[in-house]
Write an enzyme that holds these catalytic residues in place. Structure first.
Site, PDB file in Angstrom:
ATOM      1  N   LYS A 239       8.983  11.130   0.204  1.00 22.72           N
ATOM      2  CA  LYS A 239       8.358  10.364   1.289  1.00 22.72           C
ATOM      3  C   LYS A 239       9.441   9.612   2.069  1.00 22.72           C
ATOM      4  O   LYS A 239       9.466   9.622   3.306  1.00 22.72           O
ATOM      5  CB  LYS A 239       7.350   9.362   0.702  1.00 22.72           C
ATOM      6  CG  LYS A 239       6.602   8.552   1.734  1.00 22.72           C
ATOM      7  CD  LYS A 239       5.725   7.470   1.123  1.00 22.72           C
ATOM      8  CE  LYS A 239       6.340   6.117   1.312  1.00 22.72           C
ATOM      9  NZ  LYS A 239       5.538   4.988   0.903  1.00 22.72           N
TER      10      LYS A 239
ATOM     11  N   THR B 120       6.473   0.710   1.918  1.00 19.38           N
ATOM     12  CA  THR B 120       7.507   1.482   2.618  1.00 19.38           C
ATOM     13  C   THR B 120       6.809   2.423   3.584  1.00 19.38           C
ATOM     14  O   THR B 120       6.098   3.349   3.161  1.00 19.38           O
ATOM     15  CB  THR B 120       8.357   2.307   1.624  1.00 19.38           C
ATOM     16  OG1 THR B 120       8.953   1.418   0.688  1.00 19.38           O
ATOM     17  CG2 THR B 120       9.445   3.078   2.356  1.00 19.38           C
TER      18      THR B 120
ATOM     19  N   LEU C  31       0.834  -1.207   0.000  1.00 21.21           N
ATOM     20  CA  LEU C  31       0.000   0.000   0.000  1.00 21.21           C
ATOM     21  C   LEU C  31       0.869   1.257   0.000  1.00 21.21           C
ATOM     22  O   LEU C  31       2.060   1.205   0.297  1.00 21.21           O
ATOM     23  CB  LEU C  31      -0.911  -0.007   1.224  1.00 21.21           C
ATOM     24  CG  LEU C  31      -1.842  -1.222   1.360  1.00 21.21           C
ATOM     25  CD1 LEU C  31      -2.754  -1.053   2.561  1.00 21.21           C
ATOM     26  CD2 LEU C  31      -2.665  -1.452   0.100  1.00 21.21           C
TER      27      LEU C  31
ATOM     28  N   LYS D  87      15.736  -0.096   4.807  1.00 25.34           N
ATOM     29  CA  LYS D  87      15.278   0.389   3.496  1.00 25.34           C
ATOM     30  C   LYS D  87      15.448   1.906   3.381  1.00 25.34           C
ATOM     31  O   LYS D  87      15.945   2.415   2.384  1.00 25.34           O
ATOM     32  CB  LYS D  87      13.809  -0.025   3.313  1.00 25.34           C
ATOM     33  CG  LYS D  87      12.964   0.830   2.421  1.00 25.34           C
ATOM     34  CD  LYS D  87      13.029   0.438   0.969  1.00 25.34           C
ATOM     35  CE  LYS D  87      12.322   1.504   0.127  1.00 25.34           C
ATOM     36  NZ  LYS D  87      12.355   1.290  -1.272  1.00 25.34           N
TER      37      LYS D  87
HETATM   38  P1  NAD Z   1       0.526   2.743  -6.004  1.00 28.05           P
HETATM   39  O1  NAD Z   1      -0.098   3.995  -5.522  1.00 28.05           O
HETATM   40  O2  NAD Z   1       0.763   2.558  -7.464  1.00 28.05           O
HETATM   41  O3  NAD Z   1      -0.358   1.478  -5.524  1.00 28.05           O
HETATM   42  C1  NAD Z   1      -0.980   1.364  -4.271  1.00 28.05           C
HETATM   43  C2  NAD Z   1      -2.261   0.556  -4.460  1.00 28.05           C
HETATM   44  O4  NAD Z   1      -2.850   0.333  -3.186  1.00 28.05           O
HETATM   45  C3  NAD Z   1      -3.312   1.253  -5.330  1.00 28.05           C
HETATM   46  O5  NAD Z   1      -3.721   0.378  -6.374  1.00 28.05           O
HETATM   47  C4  NAD Z   1      -4.451   1.545  -4.346  1.00 28.05           C
HETATM   48  O6  NAD Z   1      -5.729   1.485  -4.953  1.00 28.05           O
HETATM   49  C5  NAD Z   1      -4.257   0.421  -3.348  1.00 28.05           C
HETATM   50  N1  NAD Z   1      -4.853   0.670  -2.040  1.00 28.05           N
HETATM   51  C6  NAD Z   1      -4.738   1.750  -1.236  1.00 28.05           C
HETATM   52  N2  NAD Z   1      -5.405   1.554  -0.087  1.00 28.05           N
HETATM   53  C7  NAD Z   1      -5.958   0.328  -0.170  1.00 28.05           C
HETATM   54  C8  NAD Z   1      -6.777  -0.461   0.713  1.00 28.05           C
HETATM   55  N3  NAD Z   1      -7.160  -0.020   1.902  1.00 28.05           N
HETATM   56  N4  NAD Z   1      -7.157  -1.692   0.311  1.00 28.05           N
HETATM   57  C9  NAD Z   1      -6.789  -2.159  -0.894  1.00 28.05           C
HETATM   58  N5  NAD Z   1      -6.018  -1.471  -1.775  1.00 28.05           N
HETATM   59  C10 NAD Z   1      -5.616  -0.252  -1.408  1.00 28.05           C
HETATM   60  O7  NAD Z   1       1.887   2.599  -5.185  1.00 28.05           O
HETATM   61  P2  NAD Z   1       3.176   1.713  -5.577  1.00 28.05           P
HETATM   62  O8  NAD Z   1       4.077   2.495  -6.473  1.00 28.05           O
HETATM   63  O9  NAD Z   1       2.707   0.352  -5.961  1.00 28.05           O
HETATM   64  O10 NAD Z   1       3.920   1.663  -4.148  1.00 28.05           O
HETATM   65  C11 NAD Z   1       3.464   0.830  -3.099  1.00 28.05           C
HETATM   66  C12 NAD Z   1       4.484   0.903  -1.988  1.00 28.05           C
HETATM   67  O11 NAD Z   1       5.764   0.459  -2.468  1.00 28.05           O
HETATM   68  C13 NAD Z   1       4.708   2.324  -1.436  1.00 28.05           C
HETATM   69  O12 NAD Z   1       4.827   2.237  -0.044  1.00 28.05           O
HETATM   70  C14 NAD Z   1       6.010   2.766  -2.104  1.00 28.05           C
HETATM   71  O13 NAD Z   1       6.732   3.700  -1.334  1.00 28.05           O
HETATM   72  C15 NAD Z   1       6.752   1.452  -2.202  1.00 28.05           C
HETATM   73  N6  NAD Z   1       7.766   1.385  -3.267  1.00 28.05           N
HETATM   74  C16 NAD Z   1       7.487   1.877  -4.509  1.00 28.05           C
HETATM   75  C17 NAD Z   1       8.463   1.806  -5.498  1.00 28.05           C
HETATM   76  C18 NAD Z   1       8.187   2.342  -6.895  1.00 28.05           C
HETATM   77  O14 NAD Z   1       9.146   2.465  -7.682  1.00 28.05           O
HETATM   78  N7  NAD Z   1       6.948   2.634  -7.228  1.00 28.05           N
HETATM   79  C19 NAD Z   1       9.713   1.227  -5.231  1.00 28.05           C
HETATM   80  C20 NAD Z   1       9.952   0.689  -3.964  1.00 28.05           C
HETATM   81  C21 NAD Z   1       8.960   0.780  -2.988  1.00 28.05           C
END
Ligand code: NAD
Length: 294
Positions: free
Chosen positions: A246, A96, A65, A171
């Site tokens: 963030k 994260t 999430l 991380k």
């Molecule tokens: P994103 O916003 O693309 O996806 C998050 C998903 O969670 C969305 O589809 C949203 O609808 C869903 N969501 C939110 N609340 C919800 C709930 N209560 N129940 C069900 N679904 C719910 O984000 P992302 O890029 O996939 O990142 C996710 C995590 O990974 C973050 O914490 C981010 O910091 C971390 N991260 C991202 C990257 C990157 O390159 N994007 C790299 C490493 C870590």
């Protein structure tokens, strides 16, 4: 094969869930976005009507999430998923978030008699799609050993950083350093360019010298030096500036908690904040190069 509930099918969670499906696990998915659910059903997953519904028969639950309040809201409270799970469920949160929230959620899971690890990832969207993520785990030895067969379907490098919360700390230490390295590399390349040196030549020199670092090896911020990196694509794709901010906020909060000095991260945080305010929130973090380029 296990029954795995996967909650949060965004940029990262979507391809991670796909890799679990490809490896033959029985994957039950939930996201607030209907289109994300439908895509996974096409790939062979079962869609749940709610997060509580998704975890009911799961051996393992993976959550991915955006931020801490989403994770806390998902796990804790009367309608939280902890109470809906069957006994001996393993919960893995790969979002994260701050270590304090991870610990609070971990304690609530332990009180219920189930098991929790935090397992944030490094490797970005490309690593999620390729199944080559690095997982940085926090939890007991037993919990980490239980998680490994599931996480190895989605990643290549699995590290055990310490107890619950330690995965999150490790991380953000890594990402704090990345922000400093990307800023410093951009500064050095720009100084070279301002003084008439070709950035490709300068990059080659630093790659073989004491300034060598990951950003030069894999992710050069200067356009036209390297193929297949966001700088080549007008800084689209990759790891967004707002997500780097963030992580820098999490790093600075962590440093405040332990009274640790982080002057370089403070400088990088100011740079990235200004950069985000300058309209680069959704661009890749290597676009910080533009702050230095004349
Ligand atoms: P994103 O916003 O693309 O996806 C998050 C998903 O969670 C969305 O589809 C949203 O609808 C869903 N969501 C939110 N609340 C919800 C709930 N209560 N129940 C069900 N679904 C719910 O984000 P992302 O890029 O996939 O990142 C996710 C995590 O990974 C973050 O914490 C981010 O910091 C971390 N991260 C991202 C990257 C990157 O390159 N994007 C790299 C490493 C870590």
């Amino acid at each position: 094969m296990k029954t795995v509930a996967f909650i949060g099918l965004g940029n990262m969670g979507g391809p991670m869930a796909s890799n679990l499906i490809k490896q033959g696990h029985n994957v039950v998915v939930f996201d607030l976005v209907q289109a994300a659910l439908e895509q996974k059903v096409k790939e062979g997953a079962k869609a749940a009507h709610s997060a509580v519904d998704a975890v009911a028969d799961a051996d393992v639950v993976v959550s991915m999430l955006p931020a801490a309040h989403h994770v806390e809201g998902l796990y804790i409270g009367d309608s939280g998923i902890i109470n809906a799970a069957k006994p001996n469920t393993l919960f893995i949160d790969s979002s994260t978030i701050d270590a304090a929230t991870a610990k609070r959620v971990g304690e609530a899971v332990e009180v219920s008699g189930n098991t929790f690890i935090d397992a944030p990832v490094s490797g970005g969207v490309a690593g999620a799609a390729a199944g080559t993520l690095t997982f940085i785990m926090g939890g007991t030895n037993d919990a980490v050993e239980r998680a490994k067969p599931i996480l190895s379907c989605m990643g290549q490098n699995l590290f055990h950083a310490g107890d619950v919360g330690a995965g999150q700390i490790a991380k953000i230490c890594n990402n704090m350093l990345l922000a400093v390295l990307m800023s410093g590399t951009s500064e050095a390349l720009s100084l070279a360019i301002d003084n008439g040196i070709d950035p490709k030549v300068m990059s080659d020199i630093m790659l073989q010298s004491s300034g060598c670092n990951w950003t030069l090896q894999k992710y050069n911020p200067c356009p036209d030096v390297m193929d297949n990196v966001p700088s080549r694509n007008d800084y689209n794709g990759g790891f967004m500036v707002k997500l780097m901010n963030k992580d820098l906020n999490l790093a600075m909060e962590t440093a405040k908690g332990t009274g640790s000095a982080t002057p370089l991260a403070a400088a990088a945080q100011s740079l990235y904040r200004l950069h985000e305010q300058g309209g680069y929130a959704d661009k890749d973090f290597s676009s910080i190069f533009k702050m230095f380029a004349k």
